[in-house]
Design an enzyme around this catalytic site. Structure first.
Site, mmCIF file in Angstrom:
data_model
loop_
_atom_site.group_PDB
_atom_site.id
_atom_site.type_symbol
_atom_site.label_atom_id
_atom_site.label_comp_id
_atom_site.label_asym_id
_atom_site.label_seq_id
_atom_site.Cartn_x
_atom_site.Cartn_y
_atom_site.Cartn_z
ATOM 1 N N CYS A 3 1.044 -1.351 0.130
ATOM 2 C CA CYS A 3 0.264 -0.275 -0.548
ATOM 3 C C CYS A 3 0.755 1.015 0.101
ATOM 4 C CB CYS A 3 -0.936 -0.379 0.943
ATOM 5 S SG CYS A 3 -1.880 -1.581 1.396
ATOM 6 N N HIS A 24 -2.970 7.190 3.470
ATOM 7 C CA HIS A 24 -3.159 5.905 2.971
ATOM 8 C C HIS A 24 -4.462 5.402 3.989
ATOM 9 C CE1 HIS A 24 -3.506 1.487 1.897
ATOM 10 N NE2 HIS A 24 -3.432 1.029 3.449
ATOM 11 N N ASN A 52 -10.310 -0.316 1.750
ATOM 12 C CA ASN A 52 -8.610 -0.451 1.281
ATOM 13 C C ASN A 52 -8.281 -0.811 -0.062
ATOM 14 O OD1 ASN A 52 -6.209 -1.017 1.506
ATOM 15 N ND2 ASN A 52 -5.403 -1.781 3.146
HETATM 16 O O1 UT7 Z 1 -3.284 -1.566 3.669
HETATM 17 C C1 UT7 Z 1 -2.822 -2.719 4.716
HETATM 18 C C2 UT7 Z 1 -3.618 -3.561 4.938
HETATM 19 N N1 UT7 Z 1 -3.662 -3.627 6.626
HETATM 20 C C3 UT7 Z 1 -4.472 -3.061 6.955
HETATM 21 O O2 UT7 Z 1 -5.099 -1.758 7.452
HETATM 22 C C4 UT7 Z 1 -4.802 -3.571 8.678
HETATM 23 C C5 UT7 Z 1 -4.998 -3.246 9.749
HETATM 24 N N2 UT7 Z 1 -5.626 -3.242 11.080
HETATM 25 C C6 UT7 Z 1 -6.971 -3.357 11.098
HETATM 26 O O3 UT7 Z 1 -7.561 -2.922 10.463
HETATM 27 C C7 UT7 Z 1 -8.318 -3.950 12.630
HETATM 28 O O4 UT7 Z 1 -6.510 -4.729 12.737
HETATM 29 C C8 UT7 Z 1 -8.652 -4.946 11.677
HETATM 30 C C9 UT7 Z 1 -10.070 -4.119 11.178
HETATM 31 C C10 UT7 Z 1 -8.182 -6.178 10.311
HETATM 32 C C11 UT7 Z 1 -9.701 -5.714 13.022
HETATM 33 O O5 UT7 Z 1 -9.957 -5.206 13.956
HETATM 34 P P1 UT7 Z 1 -9.461 -5.554 15.195
HETATM 35 O O6 UT7 Z 1 -10.187 -4.181 16.224
HETATM 36 O O7 UT7 Z 1 -7.911 -5.727 15.499
HETATM 37 O O8 UT7 Z 1 -10.520 -6.646 15.410
HETATM 38 P P2 UT7 Z 1 -9.894 -7.996 15.933
HETATM 39 O O9 UT7 Z 1 -8.902 -8.531 14.910
HETATM 40 O O10 UT7 Z 1 -9.423 -7.872 17.382
HETATM 41 O O11 UT7 Z 1 -10.707 -9.164 16.319
HETATM 42 C C12 UT7 Z 1 -11.913 -8.535 17.297
HETATM 43 C C13 UT7 Z 1 -12.962 -9.317 16.875
HETATM 44 C C14 UT7 Z 1 -13.008 -10.874 16.972
HETATM 45 O O12 UT7 Z 1 -13.680 -11.807 18.160
HETATM 46 P P3 UT7 Z 1 -13.482 -12.281 19.395
HETATM 47 O O13 UT7 Z 1 -11.862 -13.343 19.064
HETATM 48 O O14 UT7 Z 1 -12.964 -11.178 20.172
HETATM 49 O O15 UT7 Z 1 -14.311 -13.290 19.820
HETATM 50 C C15 UT7 Z 1 -13.219 -10.873 15.588
HETATM 51 O O16 UT7 Z 1 -12.962 -12.428 15.199
HETATM 52 O O17 UT7 Z 1 -13.664 -9.332 15.990
HETATM 53 C C16 UT7 Z 1 -13.572 -10.221 15.566
HETATM 54 N N3 UT7 Z 1 -14.082 -10.268 13.977
HETATM 55 C C17 UT7 Z 1 -15.262 -9.580 13.518
HETATM 56 N N4 UT7 Z 1 -16.603 -9.865 13.700
HETATM 57 C C18 UT7 Z 1 -17.043 -8.973 12.628
HETATM 58 C C19 UT7 Z 1 -12.799 -10.057 12.833
HETATM 59 N N5 UT7 Z 1 -13.759 -9.198 11.947
HETATM 60 C C20 UT7 Z 1 -14.815 -9.225 11.838
HETATM 61 C C21 UT7 Z 1 -15.899 -8.662 11.205
HETATM 62 N N6 UT7 Z 1 -17.083 -9.108 11.207
HETATM 63 N N7 UT7 Z 1 -15.937 -8.925 9.658
#
Ligand code: UT7
Length: 332
Positions: A117, A257, A287
């Protein structure tokens, strides 16, 4: 070859996205997610998804065409085309070669660049250096990706995040004091495993096993990338500002970004930039990888938010893990 250094900057920008829009409501029918989760955790409401017969070079060429129109130059006047992408049409020839053919830019040298990115800002820096040196005169820098082709549509932790698109800038000589003032590019190569496409390269060529293991899709540790992004955006912005004796207070338009509204907000607060100086369109595109910053830049410009002599800061991070920031004084 002339060795004299001259100022170089953006003459015109352009963008292109596929027609098809995929909303959070559509995603609710595909994986166990909700509009509420995606909106609050990422800021994304919808994204554009390429048609089956659409490839990265199609979007890249369309964005390039708009940038050429805006810059007021013909494709045959380009002497270099750089395409930043992680989703080339094919492994080779380079997507930049296909763009050259589509634009009829027969006098341009071409190459692709892979910096995730951060790719567009890498390409912009290379374009400016090429012109500063006197070796090239008109460079088309493009960021283009069709991540939907390498997205695992059964993985809710990644499939809600990405969209397809392309953004472009024609780079040429500008008056002294304008153009690119400072940049900071870098990478932490040891962190590459945090965001990767595991198979399909020379390490692990495509096989029945790699397909079965779903290794041709994006593999990401979102939390780790999130922490990296928040740290590095502030650090790199300070470094590139320092190189041109500016501070965050001098930034008129901050174009980060567009990965996640929470990352943008955290970076904005760390830098102390007022909300109204930050351009955000993540809600409409998700993204779009290397296309994210040039699409945002083009939209900000067309919305009248960037005027001549404004200080514009572009700040990105991505697969690599890489980062890149650029400070521009707008105008020719
Ligand atoms: O260009 C570079 C590319 N990458 C990025 O920019 C990614 C950067 N990271 C992020 O933007 C965030 O880490 C994410 C949006 C990917 C995830 O957000 P988060 O606040 O870090 O959530 P998490 O991964 O800690 O997940 C929290 C909870 C989990 O459930 P439990 O384990 O707490 O029960 C996940 O299973 O949210 C759950 N979860 C979802 N729930 C509903 C993960 N994805 C989803 C979803 N819908 N799509």
């Amino acid at each position: 070859m002339s060795r004299q250094l001259r100022a170089a900057g953006i003459w015109g920008t352009g963008m292109a996205v596929p027609q098809k829009v995929l909303t959070n409501a559509d995603l609710e029918k595909m994986v166990d997610t909700s509009d509420e989760w995606v909106t609050t955790r990422t800021g994304i409401k919808e994204r554009h998804i390429a048609a089956d017969d659409e490839a990265t070079s199609d979007l890249a060429a369309a964005a390039g065409r708009h940038a050429l129109e805006e810059a007021g130059i013909k494709a045959e006047n380009l002497d270099l085309i750089i395409v930043a992408t992680v989703t080339p049409d094919v492994s080779f020839p380079a997507t930049a070669c296909l763009v050259q053919m589509k634009l009829g830019a027969n006098n341009a040298a071409t190459f692709d660049l892979s910096a995730g990115c951060s790719g567009f800002v890498y390409a912009l820096d290379m374009a400016v250096r090429a012109i500063e040196s006197g070796a090239y005169n008109r460079v088309l820098a493009i960021g283009a990706d069709i991540l939907s082709r390498i997205t695992d549509w059964t993985d809710r932790s990644t499939c809600v995040l990405f969209g397809d698109g392309a953004g472009a800038a024609v780079v040429g000589p500008v008056s002294e004091g304008r153009g690119l003032l400072g940049t900071d590019l870098g990478a932490e190569g040891g962190q590459g495993h945090l965001l990767t496409l595991p198979a399909g390269g020379s390490r692990k060529p495509a096989s029945a096993e790699t397909i079965e293991k779903r290794e041709h899709f994006i593999l990401m540790q979102g939390n780790e990338v999130f922490k990296f992004a928040v740290r590095i955006m502030g650090e790199t912005a300070h470094k590139s500002l320092g190189k041109c004796d500016l501070t965050p207070e001098d930034i008129d338009v901050f174009v980060p970004h567009q990965a996640n509204i929470r990352i943008i907000e955290a970076a904005r607060k760390r830098l102390g930039i007022p909300e109204e100086r930050v351009f955000v369109n993540v809600e409409s595109y998700g993204n779009t990888s290397a296309a994210s910053i040039p699409i945002a830049l083009d939209e900000a410009y067309r919305a009248g938010k960037i005027r001549d002599d404004d200080i514009v800061a572009l700040v990105g991070f991505g697969a690599g893990l890489t980062w890149a920031s650029a400070i521009l004084r707008w105008g020719r």
